[in-house]
Design a protein around this motif. Structure first.
Motif, PDB file in Angstrom:
ATOM      1  N   LEU A 153      27.694  19.410 -80.563  1.00 24.41           N
ATOM      2  CA  LEU A 153      27.752  18.645 -81.802  1.00 24.41           C
ATOM      3  C   LEU A 153      26.613  17.643 -81.907  1.00 24.41           C
ATOM      4  O   LEU A 153      26.318  17.145 -82.993  1.00 24.41           O
ATOM      5  CB  LEU A 153      29.085  17.902 -81.904  1.00 24.41           C
ATOM      6  CG  LEU A 153      30.305  18.754 -82.295  1.00 24.41           C
ATOM      7  CD1 LEU A 153      31.578  17.987 -82.043  1.00 24.41           C
ATOM      8  CD2 LEU A 153      30.216  19.177 -83.752  1.00 24.41           C
ATOM      9  N   ASN A 154      25.991  17.316 -80.797  1.00 25.14           N
ATOM     10  CA  ASN A 154      24.874  16.376 -80.821  1.00 25.14           C
ATOM     11  C   ASN A 154      23.997  16.575 -79.598  1.00 25.14           C
ATOM     12  O   ASN A 154      24.409  17.206 -78.620  1.00 25.14           O
ATOM     13  CB  ASN A 154      25.374  14.925 -80.895  1.00 25.14           C
ATOM     14  CG  ASN A 154      26.565  14.680 -80.014  1.00 25.14           C
ATOM     15  OD1 ASN A 154      26.483  14.864 -78.811  1.00 25.14           O
ATOM     16  ND2 ASN A 154      27.685  14.291 -80.614  1.00 25.14           N
ATOM     17  N   GLU A 155      22.810  16.032 -79.685  1.00 22.91           N
ATOM     18  CA  GLU A 155      21.863  16.141 -78.574  1.00 22.91           C
ATOM     19  C   GLU A 155      20.921  14.960 -78.625  1.00 22.91           C
ATOM     20  O   GLU A 155      20.607  14.435 -79.701  1.00 22.91           O
ATOM     21  CB  GLU A 155      21.079  17.451 -78.677  1.00 22.91           C
ATOM     22  CG  GLU A 155      20.210  17.760 -77.473  1.00 22.91           C
ATOM     23  CD  GLU A 155      19.566  19.133 -77.559  1.00 22.91           C
ATOM     24  OE1 GLU A 155      18.337  19.224 -77.373  1.00 22.91           O
ATOM     25  OE2 GLU A 155      20.293  20.115 -77.832  1.00 22.91           O
TER      26      GLU A 155
ATOM     27  N   ARG B  67      27.186   7.069 -77.856  1.00 23.41           N
ATOM     28  CA  ARG B  67      26.004   7.833 -78.269  1.00 23.41           C
ATOM     29  C   ARG B  67      25.101   6.999 -79.177  1.00 23.41           C
ATOM     30  O   ARG B  67      23.866   7.101 -79.114  1.00 23.41           O
ATOM     31  CB  ARG B  67      26.432   9.127 -78.961  1.00 23.41           C
ATOM     32  CG  ARG B  67      27.112  10.100 -78.023  1.00 23.41           C
ATOM     33  CD  ARG B  67      27.510  11.400 -78.706  1.00 23.41           C
ATOM     34  NE  ARG B  67      28.298  12.226 -77.820  1.00 23.41           N
ATOM     35  CZ  ARG B  67      27.797  13.018 -76.875  1.00 23.41           C
ATOM     36  NH1 ARG B  67      26.484  13.085 -76.702  1.00 23.41           N
ATOM     37  NH2 ARG B  67      28.587  13.738 -76.102  1.00 23.41           N
ATOM     38  N   TYR B  68      25.713   6.167 -80.011  1.00 25.63           N
ATOM     39  CA  TYR B  68      24.917   5.283 -80.855  1.00 25.63           C
ATOM     40  C   TYR B  68      24.125   4.296 -80.006  1.00 25.63           C
ATOM     41  O   TYR B  68      22.925   4.081 -80.232  1.00 25.63           O
ATOM     42  CB  TYR B  68      25.833   4.543 -81.830  1.00 25.63           C
ATOM     43  CG  TYR B  68      25.179   3.382 -82.533  1.00 25.63           C
ATOM     44  CD1 TYR B  68      24.198   3.600 -83.500  1.00 25.63           C
ATOM     45  CD2 TYR B  68      25.526   2.068 -82.226  1.00 25.63           C
ATOM     46  CE1 TYR B  68      23.586   2.532 -84.137  1.00 25.63           C
ATOM     47  CE2 TYR B  68      24.920   1.005 -82.867  1.00 25.63           C
ATOM     48  CZ  TYR B  68      23.956   1.240 -83.829  1.00 25.63           C
ATOM     49  OH  TYR B  68      23.348   0.180 -84.448  1.00 25.63           O
TER      50      TYR B  68
ATOM     51  N   VAL C  56      22.649  15.267 -84.822  1.00 33.97           N
ATOM     52  CA  VAL C  56      24.108  15.324 -84.888  1.00 33.97           C
ATOM     53  C   VAL C  56      24.494  16.372 -85.920  1.00 33.97           C
ATOM     54  O   VAL C  56      23.919  16.415 -87.015  1.00 33.97           O
ATOM     55  CB  VAL C  56      24.715  13.956 -85.281  1.00 33.97           C
ATOM     56  CG1 VAL C  56      26.223  14.060 -85.437  1.00 33.97           C
ATOM     57  CG2 VAL C  56      24.367  12.906 -84.244  1.00 33.97           C
ATOM     58  N   VAL C  57      25.456  17.227 -85.586  1.00 33.24           N
ATOM     59  CA  VAL C  57      25.975  18.235 -86.507  1.00 33.24           C
ATOM     60  C   VAL C  57      27.268  17.707 -87.116  1.00 33.24           C
ATOM     61  O   VAL C  57      28.169  17.264 -86.398  1.00 33.24           O
ATOM     62  CB  VAL C  57      26.218  19.578 -85.805  1.00 33.24           C
ATOM     63  CG1 VAL C  57      26.846  20.590 -86.759  1.00 33.24           C
ATOM     64  CG2 VAL C  57      24.920  20.124 -85.234  1.00 33.24           C
TER      65      VAL C  57
ATOM     66  N   PHE D 186      18.603  14.948 -88.152  1.00 35.31           N
ATOM     67  CA  PHE D 186      17.625  14.729 -87.085  1.00 35.31           C
ATOM     68  C   PHE D 186      16.935  13.384 -87.285  1.00 35.31           C
ATOM     69  O   PHE D 186      16.571  13.027 -88.415  1.00 35.31           O
ATOM     70  CB  PHE D 186      16.534  15.807 -87.113  1.00 35.31           C
ATOM     71  CG  PHE D 186      16.899  17.095 -86.430  1.00 35.31           C
ATOM     72  CD1 PHE D 186      16.477  17.370 -85.143  1.00 35.31           C
ATOM     73  CD2 PHE D 186      17.654  18.041 -87.094  1.00 35.31           C
ATOM     74  CE1 PHE D 186      16.801  18.559 -84.525  1.00 35.31           C
ATOM     75  CE2 PHE D 186      17.988  19.239 -86.490  1.00 35.31           C
ATOM     76  CZ  PHE D 186      17.553  19.502 -85.191  1.00 35.31           C
ATOM     77  N   LEU D 187      16.743  12.657 -86.197  1.00 36.54           N
ATOM     78  CA  LEU D 187      15.854  11.495 -86.173  1.00 36.54           C
ATOM     79  C   LEU D 187      14.815  11.762 -85.087  1.00 36.54           C
ATOM     80  O   LEU D 187      15.163  11.972 -83.917  1.00 36.54           O
ATOM     81  CB  LEU D 187      16.625  10.213 -85.887  1.00 36.54           C
ATOM     82  CG  LEU D 187      17.341   9.589 -87.090  1.00 36.54           C
ATOM     83  CD1 LEU D 187      18.278   8.481 -86.644  1.00 36.54           C
ATOM     84  CD2 LEU D 187      16.336   9.048 -88.094  1.00 36.54           C
TER      85      LEU D 187
END
Length: 599
Positions: free
Chosen positions: A335-337, A62-63, A138-139, A151-152
């Motif tokens: 958990l992320n998007e 994901r990174y 990301v939560v 949030f970015l």
């Protein structure tokens, strides 16, 4: 209860390591040649696949996907952090008499999820910061359990927040006028005042060993918002005499955490908003939000040394799970998007694609099955044979116009959706696979691995030779591009390791020039320790030296750190030293010594 669920999933992965295997196609053929005909006799170590949400491989993927957004859309403009408020009226209204929010993790998780979705509408649909080109969030869950989201946000080119004069439209770092904005004033005092720390409270959690606040509070008074060097802006914090009593201390504008007045008023929680378009090394922001789950620290000593690598055991060891996180996962909340979606493209040499097969499968059937042996890359070649438009695209551009069908293992024309493609990263020491990636990033329309090796009618013996004939490796341009790409997502330690790999295996024309061009990025971790530039460079060079010394015995007599690469013995002196130590230098070692003498 959730730990039982997670353990059950991990047990399934562990128990199916032998039943469903992923092995290199070439490895299957080798196994047939030595009469290993049964699928259960070959395979890999115990791995935790990237399909397990929250695992190290998943977070790393994901990174890398997020950094692909940076390569396509540029640096993010907004860094926003939202934290759950256990005193939200939606939570308090559902509590029984004398009950507390920490006893209802289901409430905190569900209501924070609802607030998070509403925040996304404000950002993406109402466009309070402007039209959004890309975003990730990301939560995470604090040790005490409260969820928070990072949030970015990358804005459209015409809406970029780059001028300090416009920063104050989106972010404020002052105590509001109590008479004019009473509600906002109360919220800032309640949620957005840091500390107190420093001399007011030396034992505050933010205090480092040196007695300094890790968040650098209190800030300095500033009449106007201005840029800071490779950091967040210095927001306007006027010395207007406003002082509020917070946690027993009188605090002024220097203690205010930056916020957006509209969002803070609407959501009534700690909601930190920062302009991050001025930050140079944005990879640290992305690395921060994809750092993974919390873990507790402990140490167990044993005399039994077990060299067996078990990634599942490593993940489970010291895993910390709070009640709200358990409820969040049991509700299957994301958990992320990431938007737009990033498709990771496979990269393999001819006949070395990954193939899945079961214990009962006959390996001859696996080898002879076009379906099982198909991959994104082989089907990209097949697509170029029949589709003229596909031949006008690079491999990494294919996902933007075609969809990968996992069932049929074919590329189909895309009808809707916005995605970008990313070819997996490769180190130069992987040889042919590295040069294959280089060719795919420059050449369109090839229909086979062999066609990639044809240059002006000449068939090259290897992908390396093809890259040379295509003039992709002229001077140090290829190595410069490799370092530039790595600087966007790799940490300084990994960059220094890549630099050593290039020195050792790629024979750059000017190693000193390569160091000079990228030494700033390779020294960043030492600079962040508040070391001056010269000291940071020396420490980075010392680390490079240590990795080079690990190459072989003959280099053990060679010591780069005669502080800075520029006080080296000559090659003949070097070989004499080796003879005195009864160490025989190989041809490769002599090349490296000559190369480093230049440095």
């Amino acid at each position: 209860m959730y730990v039982k669920l997670e353990s059950s999933r991990l047990d399934y992965i562990r128990l199916n390591q032998k039943q469903i295997r992923a092995e290199l196609y070439q490895g299957i053929i080798d196994s047939i040649e030595i009469s290993e005909r049964n699928g259960s006799q070959i395979g890999r170590r115990v791995i935790l696949p990237a399909s397990f949400i929250g695992g190290p491989r998943d977070m790393r993927k994901r990174y890398m996907d997020a950094m692909s957004l940076v390569q396509r859309f540029g640096k993010p403009d907004i860094f926003l952090t939202m934290t759950c408020n256990p005193k939200w009226k939606e939570i308090k209204n559902e509590l029984r008499f004398n009950d507390e929010a920490q006893n209802r993790p289901d409430l905190t998780s569900r209501i924070f999820r609802a607030k998070l979705e509403e925040l996304k509408k404000d950002i993406l649909k109402k466009k309070i910061f402007g039209p959004v080109a890309a975003y990730v969030y990301v939560v995470e869950f604090q040790k005490r359990g409260l969820p928070h989201a990072h949030f970015l946000i990358v804005l459209e080119p015409n809406s970029k927040i780059s001028d300090p004069s416009t920063f104050d439209r989106y972010v404020c770092a002052e105590i509001p006028n109590k008479a004019k904005y009473r509600h906002l004033n109360e919220l800032v005092i309640k949620h957005m005042m840091h500390g107190p720390c420093g001399t007011l409270n030396p034992k505050n959690i933010c205090m480092l060993v040196e007695g300094k606040c890790k968040n650098h509070y209190p800030k300095q008074f500033c009449e106007y918002t201005c840029h800071d060097i490779d950091s967040y802006p210095q927001y306007r914090r006027r010395n207007d005499g406003k002082v509020e009593k917070v946690r027993g201390s009188d605090l002024d504008n220097r203690w205010v955490v930056p916020y957006n007045p509209y969002l803070l008023s609407k959501y009534d929680c700690h909601l930190n908003v920062e302009i991050c378009s001025t930050i140079k090394a944005v990879k640290y922001l992305y690395k921060y939000i994809y750092k993974g789950h919390d873990r507790i620290a402990f140490e167990v000593r044993s005399e039994n040394v077990n060299n067996h690598i078990d990634e599942i055991e490593k993940f489970q060891s010291a895993r910390w799970v709070s009640a709200p996180e358990a409820m969040w996962r049991m509700y299957s909340f994301p958990l992320n998007e990431i938007y737009p979606s990033v498709i990771t493209l496979q990269l393999h040499l001819d006949g070395k694609q990954i193939v899945s097969f079961g214990d009962c499968d006959m390996l001859e059937d696996v080898v002879n099955s076009d379906m099982k042996c198909a991959s994104m890359l082989t089907e990209y070649f097949a697509l170029n044979k029949v589709d003229e438009f596909a031949r006008s695209l690079l491999y990494r551009q294919i996902p933007e116009y075609y969809v990968w069908n996992r069932q049929s293992k074919t590329w189909k024309r895309r009808k809707q959706g916005n995605v970008i493609g990313r070819i997996v990263s490769v180190s130069p020491n992987e040889g042919e696979r590295y040069y294959l990636r280089l060719l795919l990033n420059h050449i369109k329309g090839c229909t086979s691995f062999q066609e990639l090796k044809i240059v002006n009618g000449v068939v090259a013996d290897s992908f390396h030779q093809a890259a040379l004939l295509n003039r992709f490796l002229e001077a140090d341009d290829c190595l410069e591009s490799c370092m530039e790409e790595a600087c966007k997502y790799q940490m300084p330690f990994a960059l220094r390791r890549l630099f050593v790999t290039i020195l050792s295996f790629c024979n750059p024309e000017s190693g000193r020039q390569l160091w000079g061009n990228f030494k700033e990025q390779m020294c960043e971790d030492y600079v962040h320790l508040n070391l001056n530039i010269d000291t940071a460079e020396k420490k980075a060079l010392k680390h490079v030296n240590e990795m080079l010394l690990a190459i072989g015995k003959s280099l053990a007599a060679f010591n780069i750190q005669y502080e800075l690469f520029n006080v080296e013995p000559g090659v003949n002196d070097m070989l004499e030293i080796n003879e005195e130590l009864e160490i025989k230098a190989s041809d490769d070692d002599v090349k490296i010594i000559k190369m480093l003498n230049e440095l």
